[in-house]
Design a protein around this motif. Structure first.
Motif, PDB file in Angstrom:
ATOM      1  N   GLY A 134       1.802   6.962   2.375  1.00 22.96           N
ATOM      2  CA  GLY A 134       0.932   7.737   1.495  1.00 22.96           C
ATOM      3  C   GLY A 134      -0.287   6.969   1.021  1.00 22.96           C
ATOM      4  O   GLY A 134      -0.835   7.266  -0.044  1.00 22.96           O
ATOM      5  N   TRP A 135      -0.701   5.975   1.781  1.00 24.01           N
ATOM      6  CA  TRP A 135      -1.890   5.169   1.447  1.00 24.01           C
ATOM      7  C   TRP A 135      -1.719   4.455   0.111  1.00 24.01           C
ATOM      8  O   TRP A 135      -2.689   4.175  -0.583  1.00 24.01           O
ATOM      9  CB  TRP A 135      -3.170   6.030   1.471  1.00 24.01           C
ATOM     10  CG  TRP A 135      -3.349   6.720   2.789  1.00 24.01           C
ATOM     11  CD1 TRP A 135      -2.769   7.905   3.177  1.00 24.01           C
ATOM     12  CD2 TRP A 135      -4.092   6.261   3.921  1.00 24.01           C
ATOM     13  NE1 TRP A 135      -3.122   8.198   4.474  1.00 24.01           N
ATOM     14  CE2 TRP A 135      -3.935   7.225   4.952  1.00 24.01           C
ATOM     15  CE3 TRP A 135      -4.889   5.127   4.156  1.00 24.01           C
ATOM     16  CZ2 TRP A 135      -4.534   7.086   6.203  1.00 24.01           C
ATOM     17  CZ3 TRP A 135      -5.491   5.018   5.400  1.00 24.01           C
ATOM     18  CH2 TRP A 135      -5.312   5.982   6.405  1.00 24.01           C
ATOM     19  N   ARG A 136      -0.448   4.195  -0.297  1.00 21.84           N
ATOM     20  CA  ARG A 136      -0.193   3.509  -1.567  1.00 21.84           C
ATOM     21  C   ARG A 136       0.525   2.192  -1.317  1.00 21.84           C
ATOM     22  O   ARG A 136       1.319   2.068  -0.393  1.00 21.84           O
ATOM     23  CB  ARG A 136       0.682   4.379  -2.488  1.00 21.84           C
ATOM     24  CG  ARG A 136       0.089   5.721  -2.781  1.00 21.84           C
ATOM     25  CD  ARG A 136       0.451   6.211  -4.191  1.00 21.84           C
ATOM     26  NE  ARG A 136      -0.602   7.080  -4.706  1.00 21.84           N
ATOM     27  CZ  ARG A 136      -1.643   6.650  -5.442  1.00 21.84           C
ATOM     28  NH1 ARG A 136      -1.754   5.394  -5.787  1.00 21.84           N
ATOM     29  NH2 ARG A 136      -2.567   7.504  -5.842  1.00 21.84           N
ATOM     30  N   CYS A 137       0.244   1.232  -2.197  1.00 17.83           N
ATOM     31  CA  CYS A 137       0.876  -0.081  -2.111  1.00 17.83           C
ATOM     32  C   CYS A 137       2.377   0.061  -2.393  1.00 17.83           C
ATOM     33  O   CYS A 137       2.772   0.703  -3.364  1.00 17.83           O
ATOM     34  CB  CYS A 137       0.225  -1.014  -3.130  1.00 17.83           C
ATOM     35  SG  CYS A 137       1.019  -2.625  -3.257  1.00 17.83           S
ATOM     36  N   ALA A 138       3.185  -0.531  -1.540  1.00 22.04           N
ATOM     37  CA  ALA A 138       4.642  -0.421  -1.689  1.00 22.04           C
ATOM     38  C   ALA A 138       5.135  -1.153  -2.940  1.00 22.04           C
ATOM     39  O   ALA A 138       6.240  -0.881  -3.415  1.00 22.04           O
ATOM     40  CB  ALA A 138       5.332  -0.998  -0.459  1.00 22.04           C
TER      41      ALA A 138
END
Ligand SMILES: [Zn+2]
Length: 177
Positions: free
Chosen positions: A88-92
């Motif tokens: 989702g284009w988010r940092c894990a």
């Protein structure tokens, strides 16, 4: 072959004769399938395609007139864009906007380049993490990384789905909205 210049639309979803989603092709390719009676249009897109002899609504979903047997790739290819799309284009780690790819167990220590060991990460977290594991930093992953599954992934890969295709693909609700 007709000279068709698509004016709008970037792709058309191709269904098997059984309505099973197969792949996405260019609008031009889908129009040729329809004009050569190899497929029928199931859902129109926006606009009209023109050739010397034909005017055809832009196909958004087409269905093949004959059933084709397709060998499926069992794995979704591991690419930068695919990893970003899965996450989702988010940092894990901090859930901020991701701009890099991190190997959860560092490559320098034998970690593999595989779906189970890669996550999207922001530059700050990636830099801070360096050659350490999340456990060594007291960090936690929000979920275990895994290879993406499902019809939508198989057919679309990292491509953004057209809302008109939602009825044929098992899209997650957030993407179909
Ligand atoms: Zn981060």
């Amino acid at each position: 072959m007709p000279d068709i210049r698509p004016t709008v639309g970037s792709g058309a979803l191709v269904l098997n004769a059984s309505y099973e989603p197969l792949c996405v092709v260019s609008v031009r390719r889908a129009a040729i399938l329809v004009l050569s009676a190899k497929a029928v249009c199931v859902a129109d897109g926006e606009g009209v395609l023109h050739s010397a002899r034909h005017a055809l609504p832009v196909p958004s979903v087409v269905r093949l007139t004959r059933f084709v047997r397709v060998p499926y790739r069992s794995h979704v290819g591991l690419s930068r864009r695919a990893i970003f799309a899965r996450d989702g284009w988010r940092c894990a780690y901090c859930r901020g906007p991701a701009e890099t790819i991190d190997h959860v167990f560092p490559r320098s220590r034998g970690g593999g380049h595989a779906w189970e060991n890669v996550v999207a990460a922001c530059a700050k977290c990636n830099h801070t993490k360096g050659d350490k594991t999340p456990a060594e930093l007291g960090w936690r992953l929000h979920s275990a990384p895994a290879a993406p599954k499902g019809t939508a992934w198989r057919v679309l890969g990292h491509r953004a789905p057209d809302p008109r295709w939602a009825g044929w693909l098992d899209l997650p609700e957030t993407e179909a909205a």
